[in-house]
Design a protein around this motif. Structure first.
Motif, PDB file in Angstrom:
ATOM      1  N   LEU A  49      45.356  49.955  45.784  1.00 54.79           N
ATOM      2  CA  LEU A  49      44.956  51.309  45.412  1.00 54.79           C
ATOM      3  C   LEU A  49      43.956  51.335  44.261  1.00 54.79           C
ATOM      4  CD1 LEU A  49      48.251  53.384  45.765  1.00 54.79           C
ATOM      5  CD2 LEU A  49      46.415  53.004  47.430  1.00 54.79           C
ATOM      6  N   TYR A  50      43.735  50.208  43.599  1.00 53.49           N
ATOM      7  CA  TYR A  50      42.668  50.117  42.607  1.00 53.49           C
ATOM      8  C   TYR A  50      41.331  50.479  43.239  1.00 53.49           C
ATOM      9  CZ  TYR A  50      39.656  48.021  38.993  1.00 53.49           C
ATOM     10  OH  TYR A  50      38.704  47.805  38.028  1.00 53.49           O
ATOM     11  N   THR A  51      41.178  50.190  44.525  1.00 52.12           N
ATOM     12  CA  THR A  51      39.956  50.529  45.248  1.00 52.12           C
ATOM     13  C   THR A  51      39.673  52.024  45.206  1.00 52.12           C
ATOM     14  OG1 THR A  51      40.331  48.657  46.742  1.00 52.12           O
ATOM     15  CG2 THR A  51      38.837  50.382  47.524  1.00 52.12           C
ATOM     16  N   LEU A  52      40.730  52.830  45.142  1.00 54.17           N
ATOM     17  CA  LEU A  52      40.600  54.287  45.241  1.00 54.17           C
ATOM     18  C   LEU A  52      40.850  55.001  43.930  1.00 54.17           C
ATOM     19  CD1 LEU A  52      42.501  53.419  48.165  1.00 54.17           C
ATOM     20  CD2 LEU A  52      40.928  55.280  48.704  1.00 54.17           C
ATOM     21  N   ARG A  53      40.851  54.242  42.833  1.00 46.45           N
ATOM     22  CA  ARG A  53      41.201  54.828  41.540  1.00 46.45           C
ATOM     23  C   ARG A  53      40.273  55.965  41.148  1.00 46.45           C
ATOM     24  NH1 ARG A  53      38.188  50.496  41.243  1.00 46.45           N
ATOM     25  NH2 ARG A  53      36.590  50.191  39.641  1.00 46.45           N
ATOM     26  N   PRO A  60      47.457  62.290  43.608  1.00 44.60           N
ATOM     27  CA  PRO A  60      47.096  61.226  44.547  1.00 44.60           C
ATOM     28  C   PRO A  60      47.516  61.478  45.989  1.00 44.60           C
ATOM     29  CG  PRO A  60      49.014  60.585  43.283  1.00 44.60           C
ATOM     30  CD  PRO A  60      48.550  61.899  42.713  1.00 44.60           C
ATOM     31  N   GLU A  61      48.334  62.505  46.215  1.00 40.16           N
ATOM     32  CA  GLU A  61      48.906  62.679  47.555  1.00 40.16           C
ATOM     33  C   GLU A  61      47.855  62.870  48.642  1.00 40.16           C
ATOM     34  OE1 GLU A  61      52.634  64.930  49.749  1.00 40.16           O
ATOM     35  OE2 GLU A  61      52.429  64.954  47.571  1.00 40.16           O
ATOM     36  N   PRO A  62      46.805  63.679  48.449  1.00 37.25           N
ATOM     37  CA  PRO A  62      45.804  63.807  49.521  1.00 37.25           C
ATOM     38  C   PRO A  62      45.125  62.482  49.868  1.00 37.25           C
ATOM     39  CG  PRO A  62      45.585  65.608  47.960  1.00 37.25           C
ATOM     40  CD  PRO A  62      46.536  64.634  47.352  1.00 37.25           C
ATOM     41  N   VAL A  63      44.877  61.660  48.868  1.00 36.47           N
ATOM     42  CA  VAL A  63      44.247  60.366  49.123  1.00 36.47           C
ATOM     43  C   VAL A  63      45.208  59.455  49.875  1.00 36.47           C
ATOM     44  CG1 VAL A  63      43.247  58.301  48.069  1.00 36.47           C
ATOM     45  CG2 VAL A  63      42.747  60.564  47.119  1.00 36.47           C
ATOM     46  N   LEU A  64      46.458  59.437  49.467  1.00 31.47           N
ATOM     47  CA  LEU A  64      47.446  58.614  50.155  1.00 31.47           C
ATOM     48  C   LEU A  64      47.648  59.085  51.594  1.00 31.47           C
ATOM     49  CD1 LEU A  64      50.056  58.308  47.261  1.00 31.47           C
ATOM     50  CD2 LEU A  64      48.459  56.543  48.049  1.00 31.47           C
ATOM     51  N   SER A  65      47.649  60.384  51.789  1.00 34.65           N
ATOM     52  CA  SER A  65      47.769  60.928  53.142  1.00 34.65           C
ATOM     53  C   SER A  65      46.578  60.513  54.005  1.00 34.65           C
ATOM     54  CB  SER A  65      47.881  62.450  53.081  1.00 34.65           C
ATOM     55  OG  SER A  65      48.017  63.000  54.373  1.00 34.65           O
ATOM     56  N   ALA A  66      45.400  60.506  53.402  1.00 33.17           N
ATOM     57  CA  ALA A  66      44.205  60.085  54.141  1.00 33.17           C
ATOM     58  C   ALA A  66      44.291  58.608  54.529  1.00 33.17           C
ATOM     59  CB  ALA A  66      42.957  60.334  53.296  1.00 33.17           C
ATOM     60  N   LEU A  67      44.854  57.789  53.670  1.00 36.36           N
ATOM     61  CA  LEU A  67      45.045  56.375  54.012  1.00 36.36           C
ATOM     62  C   LEU A  67      45.976  56.231  55.212  1.00 36.36           C
ATOM     63  CD1 LEU A  67      45.426  54.720  50.487  1.00 36.36           C
ATOM     64  CD2 LEU A  67      43.428  54.645  52.008  1.00 36.36           C
ATOM     65  N   LYS A  74      51.060  50.372  54.564  1.00 38.41           N
ATOM     66  CA  LYS A  74      51.455  49.716  53.322  1.00 38.41           C
ATOM     67  C   LYS A  74      50.321  49.814  52.316  1.00 38.41           C
ATOM     68  CE  LYS A  74      52.577  45.539  54.678  1.00 38.41           C
ATOM     69  NZ  LYS A  74      53.215  44.196  54.665  1.00 38.41           N
ATOM     70  N   VAL A  75      50.693  49.854  51.043  1.00 40.43           N
ATOM     71  CA  VAL A  75      49.720  49.831  49.958  1.00 40.43           C
ATOM     72  C   VAL A  75      50.222  48.892  48.875  1.00 40.43           C
ATOM     73  CG1 VAL A  75      48.900  52.186  50.396  1.00 40.43           C
ATOM     74  CG2 VAL A  75      50.765  51.812  48.757  1.00 40.43           C
ATOM     75  N   GLU A  76      49.285  48.464  48.031  1.00 39.23           N
ATOM     76  CA  GLU A  76      49.625  47.713  46.828  1.00 39.23           C
ATOM     77  C   GLU A  76      49.241  48.577  45.631  1.00 39.23           C
ATOM     78  OE1 GLU A  76      49.290  43.188  45.447  1.00 39.23           O
ATOM     79  OE2 GLU A  76      47.320  44.148  45.617  1.00 39.23           O
ATOM     80  N   LEU A  77      50.175  48.755  44.718  1.00 34.74           N
ATOM     81  CA  LEU A  77      49.959  49.658  43.593  1.00 34.74           C
ATOM     82  C   LEU A  77      49.254  48.955  42.437  1.00 34.74           C
ATOM     83  CD1 LEU A  77      53.366  51.565  43.354  1.00 34.74           C
ATOM     84  CD2 LEU A  77      51.419  51.988  44.873  1.00 34.74           C
ATOM     85  N   ALA A  78      48.551  49.775  41.652  1.00 36.88           N
ATOM     86  CA  ALA A  78      48.008  49.363  40.357  1.00 36.88           C
ATOM     87  C   ALA A  78      48.283  50.511  39.403  1.00 36.88           C
ATOM     88  CB  ALA A  78      46.520  49.064  40.456  1.00 36.88           C
ATOM     89  N   GLY A  79      49.561  50.810  39.200  1.00 39.80           N
ATOM     90  CA  GLY A  79      49.976  51.969  38.428  1.00 39.80           C
ATOM     91  C   GLY A  79      50.490  53.071  39.331  1.00 39.80           C
ATOM     92  N   LEU A 263      37.082  56.132  50.338  1.00 37.77           N
ATOM     93  CA  LEU A 263      37.797  56.341  51.600  1.00 37.77           C
ATOM     94  C   LEU A 263      37.056  55.703  52.770  1.00 37.77           C
ATOM     95  CD1 LEU A 263      39.319  59.938  51.428  1.00 37.77           C
ATOM     96  CD2 LEU A 263      40.537  57.749  51.595  1.00 37.77           C
ATOM     97  N   GLU A 264      35.741  55.698  52.711  1.00 35.80           N
ATOM     98  CA  GLU A 264      34.978  55.024  53.756  1.00 35.80           C
ATOM     99  C   GLU A 264      35.207  53.512  53.675  1.00 35.80           C
ATOM    100  OE1 GLU A 264      32.203  54.802  57.042  1.00 35.80           O
ATOM    101  OE2 GLU A 264      33.700  56.197  56.273  1.00 35.80           O
ATOM    102  N   THR A 265      35.254  52.982  52.468  1.00 31.59           N
ATOM    103  CA  THR A 265      35.582  51.573  52.283  1.00 31.59           C
ATOM    104  C   THR A 265      36.953  51.265  52.874  1.00 31.59           C
ATOM    105  OG1 THR A 265      34.205  51.188  50.350  1.00 31.59           O
ATOM    106  CG2 THR A 265      36.202  49.867  50.520  1.00 31.59           C
TER     107      THR A 265
END
Length: 278
Positions: A49-53, A60-67, A74-79, A263-265
Protein backbone atom coordinates in the motif's frame (compact mmCIF):
# COMPACT_ATOMS: atom_id res chain seq x y z
CA UNK A 1 -10.13 -17.58 3.41
CA UNK A 2 -7.69 -18.86 0.80
CA UNK A 3 -4.67 -20.69 2.13
CA UNK A 4 -1.15 -19.85 0.93
CA UNK A 5 0.07 -22.22 -1.82
CA UNK A 6 2.38 -24.90 -0.42
CA UNK A 7 6.10 -24.40 -0.84
CA UNK A 8 8.00 -27.19 -2.62
CA UNK A 9 10.60 -29.22 -0.82
CA UNK A 10 14.18 -27.99 -0.98
CA UNK A 11 15.25 -31.09 -2.93
CA UNK A 12 12.39 -30.92 -5.43
CA UNK A 13 12.55 -27.24 -6.24
CA UNK A 14 16.29 -26.75 -6.15
CA UNK A 15 16.61 -29.71 -8.49
CA UNK A 16 14.17 -28.08 -10.88
CA UNK A 17 15.86 -24.68 -10.66
CA UNK A 18 19.39 -25.97 -11.11
CA UNK A 19 18.35 -28.10 -14.06
CA UNK A 20 17.13 -24.93 -15.75
CA UNK A 21 20.74 -23.95 -16.41
CA UNK A 22 23.21 -21.31 -15.35
CA UNK A 23 22.11 -18.24 -13.43
CA UNK A 24 20.38 -15.62 -15.53
CA UNK A 25 22.15 -12.40 -16.36
CA UNK A 26 20.62 -9.17 -15.16
CA UNK A 27 17.18 -9.61 -16.69
CA UNK A 28 15.74 -7.94 -19.75
CA UNK A 29 12.13 -7.13 -20.48
CA UNK A 30 9.58 -9.80 -21.37
CA UNK A 31 5.98 -9.61 -22.48
CA UNK A 32 3.18 -10.59 -20.13
CA UNK A 33 1.95 -12.91 -22.88
CA UNK A 34 5.10 -15.07 -22.79
CA UNK A 35 3.98 -18.69 -23.00
CA UNK A 36 4.82 -21.25 -20.35
CA UNK A 37 3.35 -23.93 -18.15
CA UNK A 38 3.21 -21.95 -14.91
CA UNK A 39 1.58 -18.75 -13.75
CA UNK A 40 1.31 -16.68 -10.58
CA UNK A 41 -1.71 -17.91 -8.60
CA UNK A 42 -4.17 -15.06 -8.24
CA UNK A 43 -4.42 -15.77 -4.52
CA UNK A 44 -0.67 -15.11 -4.27
CA UNK A 45 -0.89 -11.60 -5.77
CA UNK A 46 -0.72 -8.71 -3.32
CA UNK A 47 0.18 -5.01 -3.40
CA UNK A 48 2.24 -2.90 -1.03
CA UNK A 49 0.00 0.00 0.00
CA UNK A 50 3.04 2.30 0.06
CA UNK A 51 2.44 2.45 -3.70
CA UNK A 52 -0.87 4.22 -3.05
CA UNK A 53 0.15 6.44 -0.15
CA UNK A 54 -0.30 9.60 -2.21
CA UNK A 55 -4.02 9.00 -2.78
CA UNK A 56 -5.09 7.41 0.50
CA UNK A 57 -5.87 10.73 2.19
CA UNK A 58 -7.95 10.69 5.37
CA UNK A 59 -10.28 7.99 4.07
CA UNK A 60 -8.51 4.95 2.61
CA UNK A 61 -11.68 2.94 2.07
CA UNK A 62 -12.43 4.12 -1.51
CA UNK A 63 -8.88 3.28 -2.57
CA UNK A 64 -9.01 -0.12 -0.91
CA UNK A 65 -12.38 -0.80 -2.52
CA UNK A 66 -10.91 0.11 -5.90
CA UNK A 67 -8.09 -2.39 -5.34
CA UNK A 68 -10.65 -5.09 -4.66
CA UNK A 69 -12.47 -4.13 -7.86
CA UNK A 70 -9.21 -4.59 -9.79
CA UNK A 71 -8.99 -8.12 -8.42
CA UNK A 72 -6.70 -7.91 -5.40
CA UNK A 73 -7.66 -9.96 -2.38
CA UNK A 74 -4.51 -9.32 -0.34
CA UNK A 75 -2.48 -6.25 0.55
CA UNK A 76 0.71 -5.50 2.44
CA UNK A 77 0.46 -2.63 4.89
CA UNK A 78 2.83 0.26 5.53
CA UNK A 79 0.88 1.80 8.39
CA UNK A 80 -2.82 2.05 9.14
CA UNK A 81 -3.43 5.71 8.27
CA UNK A 82 -4.17 6.97 11.73
CA UNK A 83 -6.49 4.13 12.61
CA UNK A 84 -6.11 1.44 15.22
CA UNK A 85 -5.56 -2.14 14.14
CA UNK A 86 -9.15 -3.22 14.83
CA UNK A 87 -10.61 -0.24 12.96
CA UNK A 88 -8.37 -0.77 9.94
CA UNK A 89 -9.10 -4.50 9.94
CA UNK A 90 -12.81 -3.67 9.74
CA UNK A 91 -12.18 -1.36 6.76
CA UNK A 92 -10.29 -4.14 4.99
CA UNK A 93 -13.11 -6.63 5.63
CA UNK A 94 -15.70 -4.24 4.22
CA UNK A 95 -13.58 -3.98 1.07
CA UNK A 96 -13.12 -7.72 0.71
CA UNK A 97 -9.38 -7.55 1.43
CA UNK A 98 -7.02 -9.08 3.96
CA UNK A 99 -3.64 -7.82 5.04
CA UNK A 100 -1.45 -10.91 4.99
CA UNK A 101 1.72 -8.87 5.55
CA UNK A 102 2.91 -5.59 6.99
CA UNK A 103 6.06 -3.48 7.16
CA UNK A 104 6.97 -2.65 10.76
CA UNK A 105 10.03 -1.98 12.91
CA UNK A 106 11.31 -4.34 15.60
CA UNK A 107 12.94 -1.88 17.99
CA UNK A 108 9.71 -0.77 19.62
CA UNK A 109 7.01 -2.67 21.51
CA UNK A 110 7.07 -6.18 20.05
CA UNK A 111 4.06 -7.24 22.11
CA UNK A 112 2.07 -4.48 20.40
CA UNK A 113 3.41 -5.52 17.00
CA UNK A 114 2.26 -9.09 17.66
CA UNK A 115 -1.16 -8.05 18.97
CA UNK A 116 -1.79 -5.76 16.01
CA UNK A 117 -0.60 -8.42 13.56
CA UNK A 118 -3.09 -10.89 14.99
CA UNK A 119 -5.90 -8.35 14.89
CA UNK A 120 -5.11 -7.50 11.27
CA UNK A 121 -4.76 -11.15 10.26
CA UNK A 122 -1.10 -11.01 9.22
CA UNK A 123 0.95 -14.07 8.39
CA UNK A 124 4.11 -12.06 7.75
CA UNK A 125 5.68 -9.09 9.52
CA UNK A 126 8.58 -7.52 7.61
CA UNK A 127 11.31 -5.05 8.55
CA UNK A 128 11.28 -2.61 5.62
CA UNK A 129 14.51 -0.64 6.01
CA UNK A 130 17.65 -0.28 8.06
CA UNK A 131 21.05 1.10 7.12
CA UNK A 132 24.20 1.24 9.22
CA UNK A 133 27.67 2.65 8.67
CA UNK A 134 29.61 -0.15 10.35
CA UNK A 135 29.53 -3.93 10.32
CA UNK A 136 29.37 -3.92 14.11
CA UNK A 137 26.05 -2.09 13.88
CA UNK A 138 24.78 -4.51 11.24
CA UNK A 139 25.71 -7.44 13.48
CA UNK A 140 23.98 -5.88 16.47
CA UNK A 141 20.84 -5.34 14.38
CA UNK A 142 21.02 -8.92 13.13
CA UNK A 143 21.07 -10.22 16.69
CA UNK A 144 17.96 -8.17 17.45
CA UNK A 145 16.33 -9.44 14.26
CA UNK A 146 16.92 -13.08 15.21
CA UNK A 147 15.59 -12.53 18.72
CA UNK A 148 12.50 -10.75 17.41
CA UNK A 149 11.97 -13.48 14.82
CA UNK A 150 12.04 -16.12 17.54
CA UNK A 151 9.42 -14.24 19.55
CA UNK A 152 7.18 -13.69 16.54
CA UNK A 153 7.49 -17.32 15.44
CA UNK A 154 6.31 -18.45 18.87
CA UNK A 155 3.31 -16.16 18.36
CA UNK A 156 2.50 -17.80 15.02
CA UNK A 157 4.01 -15.12 12.78
CA UNK A 158 6.91 -15.07 10.33
CA UNK A 159 9.37 -12.18 10.55
CA UNK A 160 11.00 -11.09 7.31
CA UNK A 161 13.63 -8.66 6.11
CA UNK A 162 13.08 -6.49 3.03
CA UNK A 163 16.19 -5.46 1.11
CA UNK A 164 17.21 -2.37 -0.77
CA UNK A 165 20.38 -2.10 -2.87
CA UNK A 166 22.80 -1.16 -0.10
CA UNK A 167 22.71 -4.58 1.57
CA UNK A 168 24.55 -5.96 -1.48
CA UNK A 169 27.40 -3.42 -1.28
CA UNK A 170 30.33 -4.06 1.00
CA UNK A 171 30.83 -2.33 4.34
CA UNK A 172 34.31 -2.85 5.72
CA UNK A 173 34.72 -5.61 3.16
CA UNK A 174 31.54 -7.46 4.14
CA UNK A 175 28.08 -7.38 2.57
CA UNK A 176 25.29 -6.62 5.07
CA UNK A 177 23.05 -9.20 3.36
CA UNK A 178 25.59 -11.87 4.30
CA UNK A 179 25.66 -10.65 7.90
CA UNK A 180 21.87 -10.92 8.04
CA UNK A 181 21.59 -14.33 6.42
CA UNK A 182 24.41 -15.93 8.42
CA UNK A 183 23.46 -14.25 11.69
CA UNK A 184 19.84 -15.33 11.61
CA UNK A 185 18.18 -18.72 11.17
CA UNK A 186 15.71 -19.55 8.44
CA UNK A 187 13.44 -20.78 11.20
CA UNK A 188 13.11 -17.26 12.60
CA UNK A 189 13.78 -14.85 9.73
CA UNK A 190 12.68 -15.10 6.11
CA UNK A 191 13.54 -12.80 3.21
CA UNK A 192 11.20 -10.52 1.30
CA UNK A 193 13.28 -10.03 -1.84
CA UNK A 194 12.71 -6.73 -3.62
CA UNK A 195 13.53 -7.54 -7.24
CA UNK A 196 14.07 -3.94 -8.33
CA UNK A 197 16.55 -3.25 -5.55
CA UNK A 198 18.34 -6.56 -6.04
CA UNK A 199 18.92 -5.76 -9.72
CA UNK A 200 19.91 -2.19 -8.82
CA UNK A 201 22.38 -3.64 -6.33
CA UNK A 202 24.01 -5.62 -9.13
CA UNK A 203 22.88 -9.11 -8.14
CA UNK A 204 20.77 -11.73 -9.88
CA UNK A 205 17.56 -12.35 -7.89
CA UNK A 206 17.65 -16.01 -8.91
CA UNK A 207 21.09 -16.38 -7.33
CA UNK A 208 19.79 -14.84 -4.11
CA UNK A 209 16.78 -17.17 -4.11
CA UNK A 210 18.94 -20.24 -4.71
CA UNK A 211 21.53 -19.30 -2.12
CA UNK A 212 18.92 -18.90 0.59
CA UNK A 213 16.19 -21.39 -0.39
CA UNK A 214 13.64 -21.69 1.16
CA UNK A 215 14.04 -18.42 3.05
CA UNK A 216 12.78 -16.15 0.24
CA UNK A 217 9.03 -16.34 0.79
CA UNK A 218 7.91 -13.01 -0.67
CA UNK A 219 8.85 -11.00 -3.75
CA UNK A 220 8.38 -7.28 -4.16
CA UNK A 221 7.65 -7.22 -7.86
CA UNK A 222 8.82 -3.81 -8.99
CA UNK A 223 10.02 -2.97 -12.50
CA UNK A 224 13.05 -0.89 -13.48
CA UNK A 225 13.19 1.51 -16.43
CA UNK A 226 16.30 1.67 -18.62
CA UNK A 227 17.41 4.85 -16.82
CA UNK A 228 17.11 3.16 -13.43
CA UNK A 229 13.84 4.79 -12.41
CA UNK A 230 10.73 2.93 -11.28
CA UNK A 231 8.39 1.54 -13.92
CA UNK A 232 5.00 -0.14 -14.02
CA UNK A 233 5.18 -3.91 -14.34
CA UNK A 234 5.93 -5.10 -17.85
CA UNK A 235 7.10 -1.70 -19.08
CA UNK A 236 10.66 -1.86 -17.76
CA UNK A 237 13.77 -3.99 -18.15
CA UNK A 238 13.32 -6.78 -15.62
CA UNK A 239 12.45 -10.19 -17.06
CA UNK A 240 10.03 -11.39 -14.42
CA UNK A 241 9.05 -14.47 -16.43
CA UNK A 242 12.65 -15.66 -16.35
CA UNK A 243 12.96 -14.99 -12.62
CA UNK A 244 9.67 -16.68 -11.77
CA UNK A 245 10.48 -19.67 -14.00
CA UNK A 246 13.50 -20.43 -11.81
CA UNK A 247 12.03 -19.63 -8.41
CA UNK A 248 8.93 -19.99 -6.29
CA UNK A 249 7.51 -17.88 -3.45
CA UNK A 250 4.28 -17.59 -1.51
CA UNK A 251 3.53 -13.92 -2.32
CA UNK A 252 4.14 -11.69 -5.33
CA UNK A 253 3.67 -8.13 -4.10
CA UNK A 254 3.21 -5.33 -6.63
CA UNK A 255 5.04 -2.12 -5.80
CA UNK A 256 6.12 1.15 -7.41
CA UNK A 257 7.80 3.72 -5.19
CA UNK A 258 6.94 6.67 -7.44
CA UNK A 259 3.85 5.90 -9.52
CA UNK A 260 2.49 8.51 -11.91
CA UNK A 261 -1.05 7.20 -11.42
CA UNK A 262 -1.21 4.90 -8.40
CA UNK A 263 -4.47 3.10 -9.23
CA UNK A 264 -3.39 2.62 -12.83
CA UNK A 265 -0.09 1.22 -11.56
CA UNK A 266 -2.07 -1.15 -9.35
CA UNK A 267 -4.28 -2.25 -12.25
CA UNK A 268 -1.33 -2.77 -14.61
CA UNK A 269 0.53 -4.72 -11.94
CA UNK A 270 -2.36 -7.04 -11.13
CA UNK A 271 -3.15 -7.74 -14.77
CA UNK A 272 0.51 -8.29 -15.62
CA UNK A 273 0.95 -10.89 -12.87
CA UNK A 274 -2.39 -12.56 -13.49
CA UNK A 275 -1.69 -12.95 -17.22
CA UNK A 276 2.01 -13.79 -17.12
CA UNK A 277 2.96 -17.30 -18.24
CA UNK A 278 6.41 -18.69 -17.60
Amino acid sequence: MTEEPPMPSRRTFLGTALAAGAAVALPTAASASDQGHRRVPRESISIQLYTLRGIMGDDPEPVLSALADIGYRKVELAGTYGRGAAEFAAVLRRCGLRASSSHVGIDGDLDRVIADAHTLGHKYVVVPWVNYATIAEWRAFTARLEAAGDKLRQAGLSLGYHNHAHEFATVEGVRPIDVITTGTTRRNVHLELDLYWAVTGGVDPVDVWRAHFPRVRQFHVKDRAADGSFADLGTGTIDFAEIFRRTNVAEYIVENDQPRDALETARIGYEYLANLRF
